[in-house]
Design a protein around this motif. Sequence first.
Motif, PDB file in Angstrom:
ATOM      1  N   ARG A  96       0.873  -1.187   0.000  1.00 22.62           N
ATOM      2  CA  ARG A  96       0.000   0.000   0.000  1.00 22.62           C
ATOM      3  C   ARG A  96       0.904   1.230   0.000  1.00 22.62           C
ATOM      4  O   ARG A  96       1.790   1.331   0.859  1.00 22.62           O
ATOM      5  CB  ARG A  96      -0.892   0.042   1.233  1.00 22.62           C
ATOM      6  CG  ARG A  96      -2.217  -0.704   1.103  1.00 22.62           C
ATOM      7  CD  ARG A  96      -2.056  -2.177   1.276  1.00 22.62           C
ATOM      8  NE  ARG A  96      -3.350  -2.839   1.436  1.00 22.62           N
ATOM      9  CZ  ARG A  96      -3.494  -4.090   1.836  1.00 22.62           C
ATOM     10  NH1 ARG A  96      -2.442  -4.847   2.086  1.00 22.62           N
ATOM     11  NH2 ARG A  96      -4.688  -4.618   1.957  1.00 22.62           N
ATOM     12  N   ILE A  97       0.682   2.142  -0.944  1.00 23.87           N
ATOM     13  CA  ILE A  97       1.590   3.273  -1.143  1.00 23.87           C
ATOM     14  C   ILE A  97       0.921   4.564  -0.674  1.00 23.87           C
ATOM     15  O   ILE A  97      -0.226   4.832  -1.030  1.00 23.87           O
ATOM     16  CB  ILE A  97       1.947   3.426  -2.642  1.00 23.87           C
ATOM     17  CG1 ILE A  97       2.468   2.098  -3.200  1.00 23.87           C
ATOM     18  CG2 ILE A  97       2.956   4.534  -2.840  1.00 23.87           C
ATOM     19  CD1 ILE A  97       2.675   2.114  -4.714  1.00 23.87           C
ATOM     20  N   THR A  98       1.665   5.380   0.094  1.00 26.34           N
ATOM     21  CA  THR A  98       1.167   6.687   0.525  1.00 26.34           C
ATOM     22  C   THR A  98       2.274   7.711   0.318  1.00 26.34           C
ATOM     23  O   THR A  98       3.411   7.480   0.763  1.00 26.34           O
ATOM     24  CB  THR A  98       0.786   6.656   2.024  1.00 26.34           C
ATOM     25  OG1 THR A  98      -0.193   5.641   2.229  1.00 26.34           O
ATOM     26  CG2 THR A  98       0.222   7.990   2.484  1.00 26.34           C
ATOM     27  N   ALA A 107       5.841   6.216   1.075  1.00 24.66           N
ATOM     28  CA  ALA A 107       5.963   5.114   2.029  1.00 24.66           C
ATOM     29  C   ALA A 107       5.258   3.910   1.436  1.00 24.66           C
ATOM     30  O   ALA A 107       4.149   4.028   0.896  1.00 24.66           O
ATOM     31  CB  ALA A 107       5.321   5.491   3.354  1.00 24.66           C
ATOM     32  N   ILE A 108       5.912   2.766   1.514  1.00 22.33           N
ATOM     33  CA  ILE A 108       5.308   1.517   1.043  1.00 22.33           C
ATOM     34  C   ILE A 108       5.185   0.592   2.245  1.00 22.33           C
ATOM     35  O   ILE A 108       6.187   0.233   2.870  1.00 22.33           O
ATOM     36  CB  ILE A 108       6.167   0.868  -0.046  1.00 22.33           C
ATOM     37  CG1 ILE A 108       6.315   1.843  -1.218  1.00 22.33           C
ATOM     38  CG2 ILE A 108       5.543  -0.445  -0.528  1.00 22.33           C
ATOM     39  CD1 ILE A 108       7.591   1.687  -1.950  1.00 22.33           C
ATOM     40  N   ALA A 146      -1.702   0.378   6.065  1.00 23.59           N
ATOM     41  CA  ALA A 146      -1.388   1.551   5.238  1.00 23.59           C
ATOM     42  C   ALA A 146      -1.260   2.766   6.136  1.00 23.59           C
ATOM     43  O   ALA A 146      -1.870   2.838   7.204  1.00 23.59           O
ATOM     44  CB  ALA A 146      -2.470   1.792   4.190  1.00 23.59           C
ATOM     45  N   LEU A 147      -0.457   3.732   5.657  1.00 20.95           N
ATOM     46  CA  LEU A 147      -0.253   4.973   6.410  1.00 20.95           C
ATOM     47  C   LEU A 147      -1.229   6.044   5.953  1.00 20.95           C
ATOM     48  O   LEU A 147      -1.648   6.066   4.792  1.00 20.95           O
ATOM     49  CB  LEU A 147       1.150   5.517   6.149  1.00 20.95           C
ATOM     50  CG  LEU A 147       2.317   4.796   6.793  1.00 20.95           C
ATOM     51  CD1 LEU A 147       3.617   5.450   6.346  1.00 20.95           C
ATOM     52  CD2 LEU A 147       2.196   4.837   8.314  1.00 20.95           C
ATOM     53  N   PHE A 148      -1.549   6.982   6.839  1.00 24.97           N
ATOM     54  CA  PHE A 148      -2.202   8.228   6.448  1.00 24.97           C
ATOM     55  C   PHE A 148      -1.109   9.150   5.883  1.00 24.97           C
ATOM     56  O   PHE A 148       0.046   9.084   6.332  1.00 24.97           O
ATOM     57  CB  PHE A 148      -2.865   8.890   7.663  1.00 24.97           C
ATOM     58  CG  PHE A 148      -4.100   8.175   8.147  1.00 24.97           C
ATOM     59  CD1 PHE A 148      -4.003   6.995   8.870  1.00 24.97           C
ATOM     60  CD2 PHE A 148      -5.362   8.674   7.866  1.00 24.97           C
ATOM     61  CE1 PHE A 148      -5.139   6.324   9.303  1.00 24.97           C
ATOM     62  CE2 PHE A 148      -6.507   8.022   8.299  1.00 24.97           C
ATOM     63  CZ  PHE A 148      -6.401   6.840   9.019  1.00 24.97           C
ATOM     64  N   PRO A 149      -1.462  10.023   4.931  1.00 25.76           N
ATOM     65  CA  PRO A 149      -0.424  10.847   4.289  1.00 25.76           C
ATOM     66  C   PRO A 149       0.111  11.981   5.162  1.00 25.76           C
ATOM     67  O   PRO A 149       1.173  12.516   4.877  1.00 25.76           O
ATOM     68  CB  PRO A 149      -1.144  11.421   3.059  1.00 25.76           C
ATOM     69  CG  PRO A 149      -2.598  11.333   3.379  1.00 25.76           C
ATOM     70  CD  PRO A 149      -2.784  10.171   4.292  1.00 25.76           C
ATOM     71  N   VAL A 150      -0.637  12.346   6.209  1.00 27.46           N
ATOM     72  CA  VAL A 150      -0.221  13.462   7.070  1.00 27.46           C
ATOM     73  C   VAL A 150      -0.259  13.013   8.524  1.00 27.46           C
ATOM     74  O   VAL A 150      -0.931  12.042   8.869  1.00 27.46           O
ATOM     75  CB  VAL A 150      -1.153  14.684   6.904  1.00 27.46           C
ATOM     76  CG1 VAL A 150      -0.929  15.349   5.559  1.00 27.46           C
ATOM     77  CG2 VAL A 150      -2.624  14.283   7.053  1.00 27.46           C
ATOM     78  N   ARG A 151       0.446  13.751   9.363  1.00 26.89           N
ATOM     79  CA  ARG A 151       0.404  13.447  10.792  1.00 26.89           C
ATOM     80  C   ARG A 151      -0.959  13.831  11.367  1.00 26.89           C
ATOM     81  O   ARG A 151      -1.588  14.772  10.898  1.00 26.89           O
ATOM     82  CB  ARG A 151       1.485  14.230  11.534  1.00 26.89           C
ATOM     83  CG  ARG A 151       2.891  13.773  11.243  1.00 26.89           C
ATOM     84  CD  ARG A 151       3.843  14.652  12.034  1.00 26.89           C
ATOM     85  NE  ARG A 151       5.214  14.444  11.630  1.00 26.89           N
ATOM     86  CZ  ARG A 151       6.125  13.785  12.380  1.00 26.89           C
ATOM     87  NH1 ARG A 151       5.798  13.286  13.548  1.00 26.89           N
ATOM     88  NH2 ARG A 151       7.352  13.637  11.935  1.00 26.89           N
TER      89      ARG A 151
END
Length: 319
Positions: A96-98, A107-108, A146-151
């Motif tokens: 999952r890419i962000t 980030a993968i 998967a990551l969120f794109p922002v903090r």
Amino acid sequence: MKKPQVNELFRRHPGNPIITVRDLPYPANTVFNAGATMFGDQTLLLLRVEDRRGISHLTAARSEDGIGNWRIDQRPTLMPSPETNPEEIWGIEDPRITYLEELQRWAIVYTAYARSGPMVSLATTADFKKFQRLGPVMPPEDKDAALFPVRVKERWAMIHRPVAAFPGTGAHIWISFSPDLKHWGDHRILIPARRGGYWDANKIGLSPPPLKTAEGWLILYHGVRTTASGSIYRLGLALLDLEDPGRVIARSDEWVFAPEENYEIFGDVDKVVFPCGWIAAGDEVRLYYGGADTCIALATASLSQLLAWLKEHSTRGGR
Ligand code: BMA
């Protein structure tokens, strides 16, 4: 606006499947479950390729329109590295890419697979040629992350799906937080699997990364229904609060996408639709998904229709 029926929300591309193992420049068993992102003005897919040993690696494919003329790397782009990373001995899967604006890197998040079971690993890249591994970030059994794109309030946030060894507890979607992408904590259940006869009973997991919309983070997740003739992987929607993604605003009772076409019903694993990436361009969402663990297919949807439908069909789950 005409209200779409649930089976009209996602429209399959008539050229499906858009990528099969015959499109690869080298021999392999299957290609499926690709991550997706925009790289400049190209659509970039990170294909999960399963080789003829059964071990998966990742290979980049690029296209101008995100539909055809895929230029696929001549050799594997990211191979498992068992010497340096023993958790990858049986392969790396389901990326999952962000894009992380703050780091100006992608980030993968992928599943690293080894004797101890599947776990969540993280790598970053600026060019999809060189990758920096951060190593495992969640112990086994854990995947669908998967990551969120922002903090969120100064911390990175990640969705993932641990499986408890304790029988009968179910496999739920969790959220965790980190100051540095490496150390994760404040773990809690975000979306519980339902029970009983529901399509998303007992085992669910995030599909593509959360998608930022004006109304909240849109989540597409898979539910695994175990039947007498095997599992069925179907997809449902949820919406998380923009400021506080640990809060679920909406969740669909019904699934919105399910295996129907031959390339989704028959393959190495029958009756599976498994997206790891989606791309929003204006109101259009392009969903890239694996069909029956054997090919890659494309379906499109209208973002505003998905949000409107979800609002009307939400009970917030938890039954
Ligand atoms: C899940 C994942 C996916 C796969 C699916 C169906 O557990 O491993 O990679 O597509 O099973 O086999």
